[in-house]
Design a protein around this motif. Structure first.
Motif, PDB file in Angstrom:
ATOM      1  N   PRO A  40     -35.959 -45.755 -68.633  1.00  0.00           N
ATOM      2  CA  PRO A  40     -35.360 -45.694 -69.833  1.00  0.00           C
ATOM      3  C   PRO A  40     -33.739 -45.620 -69.878  1.00  0.00           C
ATOM      4  CG  PRO A  40     -37.021 -43.858 -69.579  1.00  0.00           C
ATOM      5  CD  PRO A  40     -36.775 -44.648 -68.466  1.00  0.00           C
ATOM      6  N   ILE A  41     -33.025 -46.069 -70.755  1.00  0.00           N
ATOM      7  CA  ILE A  41     -31.819 -45.830 -70.893  1.00  0.00           C
ATOM      8  C   ILE A  41     -31.293 -45.287 -72.220  1.00  0.00           C
ATOM      9  CG2 ILE A  41     -31.545 -48.261 -71.832  1.00  0.00           C
ATOM     10  CD1 ILE A  41     -28.700 -48.538 -70.322  1.00  0.00           C
ATOM     11  N   THR A  42     -30.175 -44.458 -72.476  1.00  0.00           N
ATOM     12  CA  THR A  42     -29.770 -43.733 -73.602  1.00  0.00           C
ATOM     13  C   THR A  42     -29.171 -44.539 -74.594  1.00  0.00           C
ATOM     14  OG1 THR A  42     -27.815 -42.955 -72.650  1.00  0.00           O
ATOM     15  CG2 THR A  42     -29.891 -41.375 -72.274  1.00  0.00           C
ATOM     16  N   PRO A  43     -29.039 -44.287 -75.613  1.00  0.00           N
ATOM     17  CA  PRO A  43     -28.331 -45.198 -76.461  1.00  0.00           C
ATOM     18  C   PRO A  43     -26.919 -45.331 -76.082  1.00  0.00           C
ATOM     19  CG  PRO A  43     -29.911 -43.739 -77.878  1.00  0.00           C
ATOM     20  CD  PRO A  43     -29.860 -43.353 -76.662  1.00  0.00           C
ATOM     21  N   GLU A  44     -26.494 -44.074 -75.637  1.00  0.00           N
ATOM     22  CA  GLU A  44     -24.839 -43.886 -75.248  1.00  0.00           C
ATOM     23  C   GLU A  44     -24.791 -44.815 -74.126  1.00  0.00           C
ATOM     24  OE1 GLU A  44     -26.129 -40.471 -77.602  1.00  0.00           O
ATOM     25  OE2 GLU A  44     -26.801 -41.075 -75.692  1.00  0.00           O
ATOM     26  N   ASP A  45     -25.719 -44.762 -73.122  1.00  0.00           N
ATOM     27  CA  ASP A  45     -25.709 -45.702 -71.974  1.00  0.00           C
ATOM     28  C   ASP A  45     -25.547 -47.155 -72.383  1.00  0.00           C
ATOM     29  OD1 ASP A  45     -24.849 -43.470 -70.314  1.00  0.00           O
ATOM     30  OD2 ASP A  45     -26.963 -43.485 -69.523  1.00  0.00           O
ATOM     31  N   ALA A  46     -26.450 -47.530 -73.028  1.00  0.00           N
ATOM     32  CA  ALA A  46     -26.574 -48.796 -73.501  1.00  0.00           C
ATOM     33  C   ALA A  46     -25.538 -49.427 -74.180  1.00  0.00           C
ATOM     34  CB  ALA A  46     -27.709 -49.171 -74.685  1.00  0.00           C
ATOM     35  N   HIS A  47     -24.804 -48.617 -75.054  1.00  0.00           N
ATOM     36  CA  HIS A  47     -23.614 -48.901 -75.666  1.00  0.00           C
ATOM     37  C   HIS A  47     -22.513 -48.881 -74.721  1.00  0.00           C
ATOM     38  CE1 HIS A  47     -20.558 -48.707 -78.744  1.00  0.00           C
ATOM     39  NE2 HIS A  47     -19.903 -48.228 -78.230  1.00  0.00           N
ATOM     40  N   VAL A  48     -22.308 -48.208 -73.604  1.00  0.00           N
ATOM     41  CA  VAL A  48     -21.287 -48.766 -72.488  1.00  0.00           C
ATOM     42  C   VAL A  48     -21.607 -49.919 -71.790  1.00  0.00           C
ATOM     43  CG1 VAL A  48     -20.710 -47.617 -70.278  1.00  0.00           C
ATOM     44  CG2 VAL A  48     -20.691 -46.137 -72.204  1.00  0.00           C
ATOM     45  N   LEU A  49     -22.746 -50.183 -71.355  1.00  0.00           N
ATOM     46  CA  LEU A  49     -23.046 -51.424 -70.657  1.00  0.00           C
ATOM     47  C   LEU A  49     -22.900 -52.676 -71.434  1.00  0.00           C
ATOM     48  CD1 LEU A  49     -26.341 -50.506 -68.636  1.00  0.00           C
ATOM     49  CD2 LEU A  49     -24.145 -51.269 -67.656  1.00  0.00           C
ATOM     50  N   ILE A  50     -23.097 -52.429 -72.947  1.00  0.00           N
ATOM     51  CA  ILE A  50     -22.817 -53.540 -73.692  1.00  0.00           C
ATOM     52  C   ILE A  50     -21.526 -54.043 -74.060  1.00  0.00           C
ATOM     53  CG2 ILE A  50     -23.439 -54.741 -75.987  1.00  0.00           C
ATOM     54  CD1 ILE A  50     -25.508 -55.042 -73.836  1.00  0.00           C
ATOM     55  N   GLN A  51     -20.733 -52.826 -74.424  1.00  0.00           N
ATOM     56  CA  GLN A  51     -19.342 -52.738 -74.302  1.00  0.00           C
ATOM     57  C   GLN A  51     -18.556 -53.649 -73.209  1.00  0.00           C
ATOM     58  OE1 GLN A  51     -17.916 -49.075 -75.605  1.00  0.00           O
ATOM     59  NE2 GLN A  51     -17.375 -49.846 -77.496  1.00  0.00           N
ATOM     60  N   TRP A  52     -19.122 -53.291 -71.758  1.00  0.00           N
ATOM     61  CA  TRP A  52     -18.564 -53.602 -70.716  1.00  0.00           C
ATOM     62  C   TRP A  52     -19.089 -55.211 -70.772  1.00  0.00           C
ATOM     63  CZ3 TRP A  52     -21.269 -55.432 -66.347  1.00  0.00           C
ATOM     64  CH2 TRP A  52     -20.432 -55.997 -65.316  1.00  0.00           C
ATOM     65  N   VAL A  53     -20.108 -55.577 -70.928  1.00  0.00           N
ATOM     66  CA  VAL A  53     -20.451 -57.075 -70.962  1.00  0.00           C
ATOM     67  C   VAL A  53     -19.660 -57.680 -72.000  1.00  0.00           C
ATOM     68  CG1 VAL A  53     -22.387 -58.575 -71.537  1.00  0.00           C
ATOM     69  CG2 VAL A  53     -22.916 -56.591 -70.182  1.00  0.00           C
ATOM     70  N   LEU A  54     -19.427 -57.397 -73.137  1.00  0.00           N
ATOM     71  CA  LEU A  54     -18.791 -58.075 -74.008  1.00  0.00           C
ATOM     72  C   LEU A  54     -17.463 -58.345 -73.674  1.00  0.00           C
ATOM     73  CD1 LEU A  54     -20.503 -57.074 -77.288  1.00  0.00           C
ATOM     74  CD2 LEU A  54     -20.811 -58.968 -76.058  1.00  0.00           C
ATOM     75  N   ARG A  55     -16.806 -57.355 -72.846  1.00  0.00           N
ATOM     76  CA  ARG A  55     -15.273 -57.698 -72.628  1.00  0.00           C
ATOM     77  C   ARG A  55     -15.376 -58.388 -71.334  1.00  0.00           C
ATOM     78  NH1 ARG A  55     -15.254 -51.750 -72.677  1.00  0.00           N
ATOM     79  NH2 ARG A  55     -15.470 -51.845 -70.294  1.00  0.00           N
ATOM     80  N   GLN A  56     -16.249 -59.110 -70.840  1.00  0.00           N
ATOM     81  CA  GLN A  56     -16.043 -60.037 -69.644  1.00  0.00           C
ATOM     82  C   GLN A  56     -15.518 -61.351 -70.268  1.00  0.00           C
ATOM     83  OE1 GLN A  56     -16.940 -58.949 -66.654  1.00  0.00           O
ATOM     84  NE2 GLN A  56     -17.054 -57.066 -67.795  1.00  0.00           N
ATOM     85  N   SER A  57     -14.820 -62.024 -69.462  1.00  0.00           N
ATOM     86  CA  SER A  57     -14.128 -63.394 -69.919  1.00  0.00           C
ATOM     87  C   SER A  57     -13.885 -64.261 -68.710  1.00  0.00           C
ATOM     88  CB  SER A  57     -12.940 -63.306 -70.697  1.00  0.00           C
ATOM     89  OG  SER A  57     -11.974 -62.717 -69.713  1.00  0.00           O
ATOM     90  N   ALA A  58     -14.141 -65.572 -68.732  1.00  0.00           N
ATOM     91  CA  ALA A  58     -13.666 -66.464 -67.813  1.00  0.00           C
ATOM     92  C   ALA A  58     -12.272 -66.582 -67.372  1.00  0.00           C
ATOM     93  CB  ALA A  58     -14.604 -67.958 -68.043  1.00  0.00           C
ATOM     94  N   GLY A  59     -12.149 -66.628 -66.012  1.00  0.00           N
ATOM     95  CA  GLY A  59     -10.926 -66.810 -65.590  1.00  0.00           C
ATOM     96  C   GLY A  59     -10.012 -65.639 -65.678  1.00  0.00           C
TER      97      GLY A  59
END
Length: 104
Positions: free
Chosen positions: A85-104
């Protein structure tokens, strides 16, 4: 100078990665940062969802409970199949990090 800028950019990106959560959830079993593997890359996910209203909440929910495939045939595994299981807080941290990814 350009090489130094790329190295600094890569180091900043690596420092901001929530490595413990990425490892706990076995994210890299299916994803990579910049190239499709068994699932889309984090950069592809960010490109598709970064500016979509409500996408962050949808992705956090999918991370917490699994979900149908949005790319190809591979669905997001259920939490017991990828690290527990993953907590809502940890899911938030992971998704925020994923959405900050950019090419180049």
């Amino acid at each position: 100078m350009f090489a130094a800028l790329l190295t600094a950019n890569g180091a900043a990106r690596a420092q901001s990665e929530p490595t413990a959560l990425v490892n706990q959830q076995h994210c890299m079993f299916c994803h990579t940062r910049d190239a499709p593997f068994l699932a889309p890359s984090f950069e592809q996910i960010a490109e598709r969802y970064r500016d979509v209203p409500g996408a962050q909440a949808m992705l956090e929910h999918k991370l917490r409970v699994g979900g149908k495939a949005h790319w190809g045939d591979a669905a997001m595994p259920l939490p017991p199949d990828r690290g527990g299981p993953i907590t809502p807080e940890d899911a938030h941290v992971l998704i925020q990090w994923v959405l900050r990814q950019s090419a180049g």
